[in-house]
Design a protein around this motif. Structure first.
Motif, PDB file in Angstrom:
ATOM      1  N   THR A  26      -5.038   1.470  -0.638  1.00 39.40           N
ATOM      2  CA  THR A  26      -5.318   2.834  -0.168  1.00 39.40           C
ATOM      3  C   THR A  26      -6.502   3.386  -0.948  1.00 39.40           C
ATOM      4  O   THR A  26      -6.486   3.416  -2.178  1.00 39.40           O
ATOM      5  CB  THR A  26      -4.089   3.737  -0.369  1.00 39.40           C
ATOM      6  OG1 THR A  26      -2.962   3.135   0.267  1.00 39.40           O
ATOM      7  CG2 THR A  26      -4.332   5.116   0.207  1.00 39.40           C
ATOM      8  N   ASP A  28       3.373   8.149  -2.156  1.00 33.85           N
ATOM      9  CA  ASP A  28       4.608   7.928  -1.410  1.00 33.85           C
ATOM     10  C   ASP A  28       5.478   9.175  -1.588  1.00 33.85           C
ATOM     11  O   ASP A  28       5.032  10.259  -1.254  1.00 33.85           O
ATOM     12  CB  ASP A  28       5.306   6.636  -1.848  1.00 33.85           C
ATOM     13  CG  ASP A  28       4.655   5.399  -1.222  1.00 33.85           C
ATOM     14  OD1 ASP A  28       3.922   5.552  -0.229  1.00 33.85           O
ATOM     15  OD2 ASP A  28       4.856   4.295  -1.740  1.00 33.85           O
ATOM     16  N   SER A  85       1.077   5.724   0.505  1.00 34.46           N
ATOM     17  CA  SER A  85       0.503   6.897   1.156  1.00 34.46           C
ATOM     18  C   SER A  85       0.190   7.944   0.085  1.00 34.46           C
ATOM     19  O   SER A  85       0.759   7.929  -1.015  1.00 34.46           O
ATOM     20  CB  SER A  85       1.475   7.482   2.176  1.00 34.46           C
ATOM     21  OG  SER A  85       2.663   7.927   1.541  1.00 34.46           O
ATOM     22  N   PRO A 130      -0.977   4.574   4.219  1.00 32.21           N
ATOM     23  CA  PRO A 130      -1.025   3.380   3.369  1.00 32.21           C
ATOM     24  C   PRO A 130      -2.135   2.428   3.818  1.00 32.21           C
ATOM     25  O   PRO A 130      -2.277   2.131   5.000  1.00 32.21           O
ATOM     26  CB  PRO A 130       0.357   2.743   3.575  1.00 32.21           C
ATOM     27  CG  PRO A 130       1.243   3.873   3.989  1.00 32.21           C
ATOM     28  CD  PRO A 130       0.369   4.783   4.799  1.00 32.21           C
ATOM     29  N   SER A 181       0.825  -1.206   0.000  1.00 31.05           N
ATOM     30  CA  SER A 181       0.000   0.000   0.000  1.00 31.05           C
ATOM     31  C   SER A 181       0.861   1.258   0.000  1.00 31.05           C
ATOM     32  O   SER A 181       1.995   1.252   0.477  1.00 31.05           O
ATOM     33  CB  SER A 181      -0.913   0.003   1.222  1.00 31.05           C
ATOM     34  OG  SER A 181      -1.769  -1.114   1.211  1.00 31.05           O
TER      35      SER A 181
END
Length: 370
Positions: free
Chosen positions: A187, A64, A4, A29, A2
């Motif tokens: 996510t 990310d 962010s 995440p 996952s």
């Protein structure tokens, strides 16, 4: 794995109109994150900025640590479920779900395997050869969801996906969506104006109004401790009453909130130290935070009407100052009070919320806006 989503000071303009001005938030995440607010508050605009359908006039959006501002929507590896499903009417269920994989030049055998697996996950594998015209609304929604996640996107985005379904099917589908999201661990950013839906399905909620985030928190936090009056009245039902704070002759750390109605007051130990003696405030009392007394202390009120809903009875009352209030009493063995009954309404000090009279921000200690 996952990812962010980091939204840092983003700006969205349409001509001379600024819709979102410097909005920031971070989505963890694997989180199911909901953007909640009234129509026109900017939630769908923000969602479309994340996927790349809308331009970004300022700030950054990162998946990310990768900035995606200038990456085209078809290169962002995100799945989208739309309000109107956007299913191809001339394709079977299986072909609809396979569409994204074929565009990515996935091999035929791999496509069949991926499609079969995802149709089982969303529980419509028995419908794979059926045409969309022969599907119910809930089945079409599952097709749209399967098509969005079969491509293994980094992020799943959902824009009012249940608004076209009837009430019973909405409850069924929101439970299914949450279950599928938990299983896959993707996510997810979900847009809705339905407060109950947001409370039921989200890990965290961002309440928006006028392009500004009013509060971010877990559903229980936002419901029980809203950061301002907008959040208090938008999430669930709230009765807003006028009161003042008394600090003199109170125990250390304790203050008394006195309601405008006949001087009834309650002691509270969680109000901000900044509150001054005699300061006017507004108090939010949810319907279930009242206690009905027929011969006790409280705010004088008269029953105007009632609605019996099995588990609870909803009373609509007029207070002594002429304001209206809604009160929920859990039924049990209690008799329903007749219209015209005079009662006193006590409040639960640990549950009510107190706000600035003018600024409307909370005066409860420890409440976080984000």
């Amino acid at each position: 794995m996952s990812v962010s989503i980091n939204i840092d000071n983003v700006v969205k303009k349409y001509g001379n109109d600024t819709i979102i001005n410097g909005l920031s938030l971070k989505i963890q995440p694997g989180e199911f994150f909901t953007l909640l607010g009234p129509s026109g508050c900017g939630k769908t605009t923000l969602l479309r900025m994340i996927i790349g359908f809308n331009s970004i006039e300022g700030g950054e959006i990162k998946i990310d640590d990768k900035v995606v501002n200038n990456i085209p929507a078809n290169k962002r590896n995100m799945g989208m479920v739309f309000q109107n499903y956007a299913i191809f009417p001339h394709m079977s269920v299986a072909d609809n779900v396979a569409f994204g994989l074929r565009n990515r030049k996935v091999a035929g055998e791999a496509i069949k395997k991926e499609v079969d697996e995802i149709l089982k996950t969303v529980k419509i594998d028995h419908l794979k050869d059926r045409m969309p015209a022969r599907l119910s609304g809930g089945q079409q929604q599952r097709v749209a969801l399967a098509r969005a996640i079969v491509i293994h996107p980094e992020v799943l985005l959902m824009d009012e996906p249940l608004s076209n379904l009837d009430a019973k099917l909405r409850v069924e589908m929101r439970n299914a969506i949450k279950s599928i999201q938990n299983k896959i661990g993707i996510t997810t950013v979900y847009v809705t104006h339905d407060q109950e839906e947001a409370l039921a399905i989200s890990d965290r909620i961002a309440v928006m109004n006028g392009g500004v985030i009013q509060q971010i928190g877990k559903p229980k936090e936002i419901y029980q401790r809203p950061a301002n009056i907008f959040v208090s009245t938008f999430i669930g039902l709230s009765n807003i009453l006028d009161a003042s704070v008394k600090t003199k002759d109170c125990a250390v750390g304790s203050k008394k909130v006195v309601f405008q109605n006949e001087g009834y007051g309650v002691r509270m130990d969680n109000l901000s130290d900044s509150v001054q003696d005699g300061q006017k405030v507004k108090v939010s009392v949810r319907p279930e935070e009242f206690e009905i007394n027929t011969n006790g202390e409280g705010i004088a009120a008269t029953v105007e009407s009632s609605v019996f809903l099995g588990l609870s009875t909803h009373y609509f009352m007029e207070l002594s100052d002429g304001k209206k209030a809604e009160v929920i009493q859990y039924s049990g063995d209690a008799e329903i009070l007749p219209n015209g009954t005079k009662v006193s309404l006590a409040v639960k000090p640990s549950r009510i919320n107190v706000f600035e009279y003018e600024g409307e921000r909370t005066l409860i200690e420890g409440v976080k806006r984000s």
